[in-house]
Scaffold this motif. Structure first.
Motif, PDB file in Angstrom:
ATOM      1  N   ASP A  10       4.911  -4.527   0.162  1.00 37.21           N
ATOM      2  CA  ASP A  10       3.898  -5.302  -0.555  1.00 37.21           C
ATOM      3  C   ASP A  10       3.685  -4.766  -1.959  1.00 37.21           C
ATOM      4  O   ASP A  10       2.580  -4.721  -2.461  1.00 37.21           O
ATOM      5  N   LEU A  11       4.753  -4.321  -2.546  1.00 37.73           N
ATOM      6  CA  LEU A  11       4.674  -3.746  -3.893  1.00 37.73           C
ATOM      7  C   LEU A  11       5.757  -4.357  -4.753  1.00 37.73           C
ATOM      8  O   LEU A  11       6.846  -4.657  -4.265  1.00 37.73           O
ATOM      9  N   GLY A  12       5.445  -4.497  -6.054  1.00 37.41           N
ATOM     10  CA  GLY A  12       6.478  -4.941  -6.976  1.00 37.41           C
ATOM     11  C   GLY A  12       6.813  -3.833  -7.943  1.00 37.41           C
ATOM     12  O   GLY A  12       6.209  -2.764  -7.896  1.00 37.41           O
ATOM     13  N   GLY A  13       7.763  -4.093  -8.789  1.00 39.15           N
ATOM     14  CA  GLY A  13       8.119  -3.109  -9.802  1.00 39.15           C
ATOM     15  C   GLY A  13       8.922  -1.956  -9.238  1.00 39.15           C
ATOM     16  O   GLY A  13       9.608  -2.087  -8.233  1.00 39.15           O
ATOM     17  N   PHE A  14       8.807  -0.808  -9.887  1.00 39.77           N
ATOM     18  CA  PHE A  14       9.548   0.367  -9.449  1.00 39.77           C
ATOM     19  C   PHE A  14       8.983   0.857  -8.119  1.00 39.77           C
ATOM     20  O   PHE A  14       7.771   1.040  -7.991  1.00 39.77           O
ATOM     21  N   VAL A  15       9.852   1.059  -7.147  1.00 40.54           N
ATOM     22  CA  VAL A  15       9.388   1.465  -5.816  1.00 40.54           C
ATOM     23  C   VAL A  15      10.222   2.631  -5.314  1.00 40.54           C
ATOM     24  O   VAL A  15      11.450   2.599  -5.394  1.00 40.54           O
ATOM     25  N   ASN A  16       9.563   3.658  -4.847  1.00 43.94           N
ATOM     26  CA  ASN A  16      10.234   4.659  -4.030  1.00 43.94           C
ATOM     27  C   ASN A  16       9.274   5.145  -2.947  1.00 43.94           C
ATOM     28  O   ASN A  16       8.136   4.671  -2.878  1.00 43.94           O
ATOM     29  N   GLY A  17       9.751   6.044  -2.124  1.00 40.96           N
ATOM     30  CA  GLY A  17       8.960   6.443  -0.960  1.00 40.96           C
ATOM     31  C   GLY A  17       7.594   6.956  -1.321  1.00 40.96           C
ATOM     32  O   GLY A  17       6.589   6.605  -0.697  1.00 40.96           O
ATOM     33  N   LYS A  18       7.556   7.774  -2.359  1.00 43.58           N
ATOM     34  CA  LYS A  18       6.274   8.380  -2.727  1.00 43.58           C
ATOM     35  C   LYS A  18       5.289   7.343  -3.240  1.00 43.58           C
ATOM     36  O   LYS A  18       4.092   7.440  -3.010  1.00 43.58           O
ATOM     37  N   ILE A  19       5.847   6.375  -3.947  1.00 41.57           N
ATOM     38  CA  ILE A  19       4.962   5.334  -4.463  1.00 41.57           C
ATOM     39  C   ILE A  19       4.397   4.506  -3.318  1.00 41.57           C
ATOM     40  O   ILE A  19       3.205   4.176  -3.288  1.00 41.57           O
ATOM     41  N   ILE A  20       5.265   4.206  -2.326  1.00 38.81           N
ATOM     42  CA  ILE A  20       4.788   3.434  -1.168  1.00 38.81           C
ATOM     43  C   ILE A  20       3.709   4.222  -0.442  1.00 38.81           C
ATOM     44  O   ILE A  20       2.673   3.678  -0.034  1.00 38.81           O
ATOM     45  N   ARG A  21       3.927   5.528  -0.317  1.00 39.03           N
ATOM     46  CA  ARG A  21       2.946   6.357   0.380  1.00 39.03           C
ATOM     47  C   ARG A  21       1.603   6.340  -0.361  1.00 39.03           C
ATOM     48  O   ARG A  21       0.550   6.147   0.243  1.00 39.03           O
ATOM     49  N   ASP A  22       1.684   6.500  -1.650  1.00 38.74           N
ATOM     50  CA  ASP A  22       0.447   6.507  -2.429  1.00 38.74           C
ATOM     51  C   ASP A  22      -0.261   5.161  -2.322  1.00 38.74           C
ATOM     52  O   ASP A  22      -1.482   5.093  -2.185  1.00 38.74           O
ATOM     53  N   HIS A  23       0.529   4.109  -2.345  1.00 42.85           N
ATOM     54  CA  HIS A  23      -0.037   2.764  -2.236  1.00 42.85           C
ATOM     55  C   HIS A  23      -0.740   2.593  -0.891  1.00 42.85           C
ATOM     56  O   HIS A  23      -1.856   2.060  -0.821  1.00 42.85           O
ATOM     57  N   THR A  24      -0.091   3.089   0.167  1.00 42.40           N
ATOM     58  CA  THR A  24      -0.697   3.005   1.497  1.00 42.40           C
ATOM     59  C   THR A  24      -2.015   3.757   1.529  1.00 42.40           C
ATOM     60  O   THR A  24      -3.014   3.269   2.061  1.00 42.40           O
ATOM     61  N   LYS A  25      -2.027   4.933   0.934  1.00 39.33           N
ATOM     62  CA  LYS A  25      -3.253   5.732   0.917  1.00 39.33           C
ATOM     63  C   LYS A  25      -4.372   4.987   0.216  1.00 39.33           C
ATOM     64  O   LYS A  25      -5.523   5.011   0.658  1.00 39.33           O
ATOM     65  N   ARG A  26      -4.023   4.342  -0.886  1.00 42.92           N
ATOM     66  CA  ARG A  26      -5.056   3.595  -1.609  1.00 42.92           C
ATOM     67  C   ARG A  26      -5.638   2.486  -0.738  1.00 42.92           C
ATOM     68  O   ARG A  26      -6.852   2.263  -0.712  1.00 42.92           O
ATOM     69  N   LYS A  27      -4.752   1.803  -0.031  1.00 44.92           N
ATOM     70  CA  LYS A  27      -5.225   0.699   0.809  1.00 44.92           C
ATOM     71  C   LYS A  27      -6.113   1.220   1.937  1.00 44.92           C
ATOM     72  O   LYS A  27      -7.175   0.651   2.230  1.00 44.92           O
ATOM     73  N   VAL A  28      -5.687   2.301   2.587  1.00 48.67           N
ATOM     74  CA  VAL A  28      -6.458   2.842   3.711  1.00 48.67           C
ATOM     75  C   VAL A  28      -7.811   3.330   3.230  1.00 48.67           C
ATOM     76  O   VAL A  28      -8.838   3.094   3.862  1.00 48.67           O
ATOM     77  N   PHE A  29      -7.806   3.985   2.080  1.00 47.86           N
ATOM     78  CA  PHE A  29      -9.077   4.464   1.531  1.00 47.86           C
ATOM     79  C   PHE A  29     -10.030   3.303   1.292  1.00 47.86           C
ATOM     80  O   PHE A  29     -11.210   3.369   1.605  1.00 47.86           O
TER      81      PHE A  29
END
Lengths: 113, 288
Positions: A10-29
């Motif tokens: 559910d992300l656009g642009g530059f994506v790697n594992g760490k970015i996905i993880r950070d994105h997940t954290k933001r959503k959970v928070f």
């Protein structure tokens, strides 16, 4: 954590594992923010019974790490690095320099004074 | 003909807008000069015509329709070339430059913007324009002031507010080479336009107009003040019921979400939760 991660990207642009993880954290928070605040309120409210406050404390401590705001770290949207992120552009220092020199950031130019 | 009679103002306006007038002018040229025309007109037209004579005399620009009628027989050989409007273009422009003027509204574009005088000097609206480029912000503030004039709003400004300078210093390459760094900056320019004594609705119309014709690279921010009569409390009481009615819909959104609603009290919730264990952690071990 995989249980929080969305099944589809559910992300656009530059994506790697760490970015996905950070994105997940933001959503959970974001999901658990109200709950956290409620517990924090119970813990600090001295007019509540001591027992309830202690329980709230325990509950807050058992909440998942991803629900903490401190887990969130700004990352470069163009390169994924986590250090020296310029907040105005959400870019790391090198991406910022490259894009500024290429004239892709409006108003930014080389300074000399 | 009336266009030709008061020409001088056009000189300063430059020749860019000449083509606008050309069609009218050419039509006026075709009329034969009459005795009724004012005395100023006659020399001007004749001088224009002389140009035509010169050119056609050289044979470069044979002219059919324009010159013979005006010339009163000075030109003897009207030749029938079909490409006459093109050939005469430059001459016409030159002839026109001193003899016609633009409409006033068009002239105003070349002059400083007009302003209305504020009667009471009560500030009604502050508009701040921001941009990274001087040209854009200057152009748009000029535009805004003109728009205010035509809407009948007294505007003051543009006041140049202090620039906002942001600077960043970044290493040119890896961390090791920290000694070689590069500076970048972004300078935001600001202009303030203040409207005084404006009718609030007119001010809204002005702002809407500016938004509609927003210029690229220029941001806008407006502060609007509203004034009320001295008996504010009475007015508030009067409008209170209406306001409440209009807010009912919004207030219905406040409160808990349907799916999270529960009737349990806080202490019940904490008691019944999975965390509540009456046993101490080591009691299990002890029971074994």
């Amino acid at each position: 954590m995989s249980m929080f991660r969305s099944k589809k990207l559910d992300l656009g642009g530059f994506v790697n594992g760490k970015i996905i993880r950070d994105h997940t954290k933001r959503k959970v928070f974001e999901q658990h923010e109200a709950e956290r605040q409620a517990l924090r309120y119970v813990i600090r409210n001295t007019s509540l019974p001591q027992r309830a406050r202690a329980q709230a404390q325990l509950q807050l401590a058992t909440m998942h790490a991803y629900t903490r705001s401190t887990q969130i770290k700004n990352r470069c949207v163009a390169g994924g690095t986590a250090r020296f992120i310029i907040r105005d552009f959400r870019l790391g220092r090198f991406q910022f320099r490259e894009q500024a020199l290429a004239g892709e950031l409006p108003g930014v130019r080389k300074a000399s004074w | 003909m009336s266009l030709l009679s008061c020409p001088r103002l056009l000189l300063r306006a430059g020749q860019r807008l000449q083509p606008l007038l050309l069609s009218r002018h050419s039509s006026s040229l075709k009329e034969p000069p009459s005795i009724d025309t004012p005395s100023i007109d006659i020399p001007s037209t004749s001088s224009l015509v002389k140009d035509n004579v010169m050119s056609s005399g050289e044979g470069l620009l044979p002219d059919k329709s324009n010159s013979p009628s005006v010339l009163n027989g000075q030109l003897t050989q009207p030749s029938g070339s079909p490409e006459l409007p093109v050939t005469n273009w430059e001459q016409r422009l030159n002839g026109l430059s001193g003899k016609a003027r633009l409409p006033r509204s068009v002239q105003a574009v070349y002059l400083r913007p007009l302003r209305r005088k504020a009667e009471h000097g009560l500030p009604v609206c502050d508009l701040q324009l921001r941009s990274y480029s001087v040209r854009n912000v200057e152009f748009f503030s000029d535009f805004a002031i003109r728009a205010a004039y035509y809407l009948g709003l007294p505007a003051s400004g543009p006041v140049p507010l202090p620039r906002i300078v942001e600077r960043w210093t970044v290493p040119r390459s890896n961390f090791v080479h920290k000694k070689s760094q590069e500076n970048f900056e972004r300078i935001t320019l600001r202009r303030l336009i203040q409207i005084k004594d404006g009718n609030p609705e007119t001010v809204q119309a002005w702002l809407a107009f500016l938004r509609k014709y927003a210029f690229h690279g220029v941001g806008m921010k407006a502060n609007i003040w509203e004034y009320d009569s001295l008996d504010v409390a009475e007015n508030l009481d009067k409008t209170g019921e209406e306001t409440e009615r209009s807010l009912e819909g919004l207030f219905s959104y406040f409160g808990q979400r349907e799916d999270t609603r529960s009737d349990r009290s806080l202490t019940d919730m904490l008691d019944k939760n999975h965390l509540v264990t009456t046993k101490s952690p080591l009691s299990e071990v002890g029971s074994r």
